[in-house]
Design a protein around this motif. Structure first.
Motif, mmCIF file in Angstrom:
data_model
loop_
_atom_site.group_PDB
_atom_site.id
_atom_site.type_symbol
_atom_site.label_atom_id
_atom_site.label_comp_id
_atom_site.label_asym_id
_atom_site.label_seq_id
_atom_site.Cartn_x
_atom_site.Cartn_y
_atom_site.Cartn_z
ATOM 1 N N THR A 103 -28.488 -38.793 -12.827
ATOM 2 C CA THR A 103 -28.903 -40.033 -12.158
ATOM 3 C C THR A 103 -29.741 -40.863 -13.131
ATOM 4 O O THR A 103 -29.989 -40.433 -14.261
ATOM 5 N N ALA A 109 -32.144 -39.053 -7.753
ATOM 6 C CA ALA A 109 -31.822 -37.621 -7.694
ATOM 7 C C ALA A 109 -32.101 -37.084 -6.289
ATOM 8 O O ALA A 109 -31.331 -36.282 -5.746
ATOM 9 N N THR A 250 -34.084 -31.146 -7.869
ATOM 10 C CA THR A 250 -34.090 -32.433 -8.549
ATOM 11 C C THR A 250 -34.966 -32.340 -9.787
ATOM 12 O O THR A 250 -35.946 -31.588 -9.818
ATOM 13 N N ALA A 252 -36.355 -35.028 -13.237
ATOM 14 C CA ALA A 252 -36.353 -36.371 -13.871
ATOM 15 C C ALA A 252 -37.583 -36.437 -14.783
ATOM 16 O O ALA A 252 -37.781 -35.525 -15.580
ATOM 17 N N ALA A 263 -31.596 -35.910 -12.608
ATOM 18 C CA ALA A 263 -30.412 -35.148 -12.204
ATOM 19 C C ALA A 263 -30.716 -34.411 -10.920
ATOM 20 O O ALA A 263 -31.874 -34.103 -10.636
ATOM 21 N N PHE A 264 -29.679 -34.173 -10.118
ATOM 22 C CA PHE A 264 -29.810 -33.141 -9.100
ATOM 23 C C PHE A 264 -28.801 -32.052 -9.424
ATOM 24 O O PHE A 264 -27.710 -32.321 -9.942
#
Ligand SMILES: *Cc1c(COP(=O)(O)O)cnc(C)c1O
Length: 400
Positions: A103, A109, A250, A252, A263-264
């Motif tokens: 993301t 995320a 999650t 970041a 990101a997730f």
């Protein structure tokens, strides 16, 4: 060149006023120090809110990004690109999760994690009335899904209605979570260490009981590691300390060390039974530049033994901050893990933070009464000492 004061005046005429910014225009960074445009030097214990883990002007990081800029910046997700493939493999390895979606931010995320959990539940019973349990005092971001699970009514009020079917429980109070569980609960979501809400680490017993509850009822455990992840607590992800693995997580903030990327991630079980073609997307997410940032960050974490440094310097920071509880009546306690610490005062901390800034130290708050320490993860004990000298001067001033 305009003066700092003139720039700030320009800023207040041009930028939407959603922040009460400190009266500083930052210009450049070197290691754990920042410089404003008038050349004043600051020791940075904020790291752009737990982002710049590797310190400023890291030549290898900068070179890797420059090389990627010259090669390819963006492709869209209609095509594969090597940096994203490599970054996903590395993320899987450090997290033990199985599937990655990149993301552009933390909030995004969280959005993805919520969608994955709802889709997982939808595929089980075809219903669309599933509930998510989140925690009071949590922070998950400012977009609608993320805001809906953020346990701070002040942030939500003017923007109602939120997305529906969210219930709130108390962090570290297992019974309060149980009391919110219904046969519609599809996920329980919390930060392994609450950041903005005041630096509250999840207790081990709480984590373990929540995991058992989720297993028993096929509820998904979503851990938000956006602030507490990426080595900050002395573990790559904070949950790894408890051996309590989430179904979705999650990440970041420090993931790209300044390049906007999050990101997730999920286990194979969730990956195979949730989001599928057409369910979710992003134009930028995981583009070659952002993904290359993840690659070089994860490489440099290993090369520079970041986790070992956090364990060592984090323990030292804890000890030093604990001493303040004895020394100053206004200091109530310390909470946190590794290089994510909160010093809890019996009063608002705004004046202390402003005075620290005057003295060349960048600190931030977490809620009204907590000073938050989230420095670059490369700091040494000498930087803790330097910070403590200034902090003591500010606390002394405060008590006069
Ligand atoms: C910062 C933060 C977010 C939101 O991330 P953004 O990149 O600002 O959208 C979400 N969760 C936690 C725990 C955070 O600290």
């Amino acid at each position: 060149m305009e003066t700092m004061k003139e720039y700030i005046e320009d800023a207040e005429k041009a930028l939407l006023h959603t922040y009460n910014r400190y009266q500083v225009v930052l210009d450049k960074g070197e290691g754990v120090y920042l410089y404003d445009i008038e050349g004043k030097k600051y020791l940075d214990f904020c790291a752009g809110i737990a982002v710049f883990a590797l310190g400023y002007h890291n030549q290898k990081y900068n070179d890797a990004l420059k090389a990627q800029i010259d090669k390819l910046i963006h492709t869209s997700n209609y095509y594969y690109n090597v940096p994203a493939i490599e970054a996903a493999k590395k993320l899987k390895k450090i997290s033990g999760m199985d599937r990655v979606f990149f993301t552009n931010s933390g909030a995004e995320a969280v959005e993805g994690a919520i969608k994955a959990a709802r889709k997982y539940a939808y595929l089980k019973d075809g219903c669309t009335d599933h509930e998510i349990i989140a925690m009071e005092h949590s922070f998950h971001g400012r977009t609608y899904g993320a805001l809906s699970v953020t346990g701070n009514p002040k942030y939500r009020e003017a923007f109602e209605p939120m997305i529906g079917n969210i219930r709130f429980a108390q962090m570290n109070d297992f019974e309060s979570v149980v009391s919110q569980v219904t046969d519609k609960t599809c996920a329980i979501l919390f930060e392994t260490v609450q950041g903005e809400g005041g630096i509250y680490p999840a207790q081990e017993a709480f984590m373990k009981r929540i995991r058992a509850l989720c297993d028993e009822k096929d509820i998904l455990l979503i851990l938000d590691e956006i602030q507490c992840g990426m080595g900050r607590t002395g573990y790559m992800y904070a949950w790894q300390k408890y051996s309590v693995k989430p179904d979705i997580m999650t990440t970041a903030k420090a993931l790209g060390c300044g390049v906007p990327v999050g990101a997730f991630l999920m286990t194979e079980k969730v990956g195979m039974h949730s989001l599928t073609s057409g369910d979710h997307g992003t134009t930028y997410g995981g583009n070659p530049l952002a993904a290359e940032a993840v690659n070089i960050v994860l490489d440099l974490f290993e090369e520079n033994h970041i986790i070992d440094n956090v364990k060592e310097v984090g323990a030292y920071l804890e000890k030093e901050l604990d001493a303040l509880v004895e020394e100053y009546d206004c200091v109530e306690t310390r909470r946190g893990a590794g290089l994510m610490q909160g010093l809890v005062l019996n009063r608002p901390v705004g004046t202390i933070i402003t005075s620290a800034l005057d003295k060349g130290l960048i600190l931030i708050n977490a809620g009204t009464n907590v000073i938050r320490f989230v420095p670059p993860l490369i700091i040494g004990k000498e930087h803790v000492d330097e910070m403590m000298t200034i902090l003591r001067a500010c606390l002394k001033e405060e008590m006069e």
